[in-house]
Write a protein that holds these residues in place. Structure first.
Motif, PDB file in Angstrom:
ATOM      1  N   LYS A  49     -35.961  20.044  19.279  1.00 44.78           N
ATOM      2  CA  LYS A  49     -36.116  19.862  17.832  1.00 44.78           C
ATOM      3  C   LYS A  49     -37.578  19.530  17.506  1.00 44.78           C
ATOM      4  O   LYS A  49     -38.072  19.876  16.433  1.00 44.78           O
ATOM      5  CB  LYS A  49     -35.202  18.735  17.318  1.00 44.78           C
ATOM      6  CG  LYS A  49     -33.732  19.063  17.400  1.00 44.78           C
ATOM      7  CD  LYS A  49     -33.363  20.159  16.425  1.00 44.78           C
ATOM      8  CE  LYS A  49     -31.937  20.612  16.605  1.00 44.78           C
ATOM      9  NZ  LYS A  49     -31.649  21.825  15.809  1.00 44.78           N
ATOM     10  N   ARG A 109     -20.728  17.862   8.985  1.00 44.40           N
ATOM     11  CA  ARG A 109     -22.145  17.518   9.004  1.00 44.40           C
ATOM     12  C   ARG A 109     -22.370  16.192   8.288  1.00 44.40           C
ATOM     13  O   ARG A 109     -21.688  15.902   7.296  1.00 44.40           O
ATOM     14  CB  ARG A 109     -22.970  18.623   8.342  1.00 44.40           C
ATOM     15  CG  ARG A 109     -23.031  19.881   9.176  1.00 44.40           C
ATOM     16  CD  ARG A 109     -23.599  21.061   8.381  1.00 44.40           C
ATOM     17  NE  ARG A 109     -23.618  22.266   9.202  1.00 44.40           N
ATOM     18  CZ  ARG A 109     -22.556  23.016   9.469  1.00 44.40           C
ATOM     19  NH1 ARG A 109     -21.381  22.694   8.949  1.00 44.40           N
ATOM     20  NH2 ARG A 109     -22.647  24.078  10.241  1.00 44.40           N
ATOM     21  N   MET A 126     -24.458  16.760  13.324  1.00 48.16           N
ATOM     22  CA  MET A 126     -23.125  17.336  13.431  1.00 48.16           C
ATOM     23  C   MET A 126     -22.269  16.367  14.224  1.00 48.16           C
ATOM     24  O   MET A 126     -22.726  15.832  15.237  1.00 48.16           O
ATOM     25  CB  MET A 126     -23.224  18.692  14.153  1.00 48.16           C
ATOM     26  CG  MET A 126     -21.923  19.406  14.339  1.00 48.16           C
ATOM     27  SD  MET A 126     -21.273  20.009  12.775  1.00 48.16           S
ATOM     28  CE  MET A 126     -21.956  21.667  12.773  1.00 48.16           C
ATOM     29  N   THR A 136     -29.058  18.231  14.007  1.00 45.59           N
ATOM     30  CA  THR A 136     -29.230  19.647  13.673  1.00 45.59           C
ATOM     31  C   THR A 136     -30.533  19.845  12.899  1.00 45.59           C
ATOM     32  O   THR A 136     -31.202  20.841  13.080  1.00 45.59           O
ATOM     33  CB  THR A 136     -28.054  20.148  12.804  1.00 45.59           C
ATOM     34  OG1 THR A 136     -27.893  19.264  11.688  1.00 45.59           O
ATOM     35  CG2 THR A 136     -26.757  20.184  13.610  1.00 45.59           C
ATOM     36  N   THR A 137     -30.872  18.891  12.036  1.00 42.76           N
ATOM     37  CA  THR A 137     -32.053  19.016  11.177  1.00 42.76           C
ATOM     38  C   THR A 137     -32.910  17.752  11.268  1.00 42.76           C
ATOM     39  O   THR A 137     -32.456  16.678  10.871  1.00 42.76           O
ATOM     40  CB  THR A 137     -31.599  19.207   9.707  1.00 42.76           C
ATOM     41  OG1 THR A 137     -30.626  20.237   9.651  1.00 42.76           O
ATOM     42  CG2 THR A 137     -32.771  19.572   8.824  1.00 42.76           C
TER      43      THR A 137
END
Ligand SMILES: [Zn+2]
Length: 147
Positions: A49, A109, A126, A136-137
């Motif tokens: 990430k 999420r 998640m 995830t982000t």
């Protein structure tokens, strides 16, 4: 059905996806203790990430590289950031401090607040089975923004 992707996932009762999810849903909510959840729960934020996204370039990361650099981070800090994300998110998750976001067949999420050097923003996660959450982000918007 969306409920299938919730199978085995842990939530605080005060902040859980609606139940039942649909007509004739035969899913059962099981009560488990917070202390049990604490023995199982962990958060995972892939090093990719940071190394494969945030610190690549501004085009690929949609400006995240500049943003993180403005806070004093470079890719040298990737492992430190990974640890920080994992620790902060796990603590908030266990305290029920998360916002339920989209639920689909891939899962539920969450938006979880992260603070880096006084900058508060949401990161996307998640929910996985048995108390696992997975990033995830890395940056999903500022905390005072409507997300
Ligand atoms: Zn169901």
């Amino acid at each position: 059905m969306t409920c299938t992707s919730l199978d085995g996932c842990y939530f605080l009762e005060s902040n859980m996806p609606k139940q039942p999810q649909h007509d004739n849903c035969d899913c059962k909510k099981l009560q488990i203790s917070v202390s049990f959840v604490k023995t199982k729960a962990f958060s995972e934020c892939s090093i990719e990430k940071f190394l494969g996204y945030v610190f690549t370039d501004d085009e690929k990361s949609k400006g995240k590289k500049s943003l993180f650099e403005s806070w004093g981070y470079t890719k040298e800090n990737a492992y430190e950031l990974q640890k920080e994300y994992q620790n902060q998110a796990l603590k908030e998750y266990l305290n029920g401090n998360y916002i339920l976001k989209d639920l689909d067949r891939n899962g539920q999420r969450l938006a979880i607040g992260i603070n880096l050097k006084g900058n508060s923003f949401y990161a996307g996660w998640m929910v996985d089975v048995e108390g696992k959450i997975r990033n995830t982000t890395p940056f999903g918007g500022w905390i005072n923004e409507k997300i």
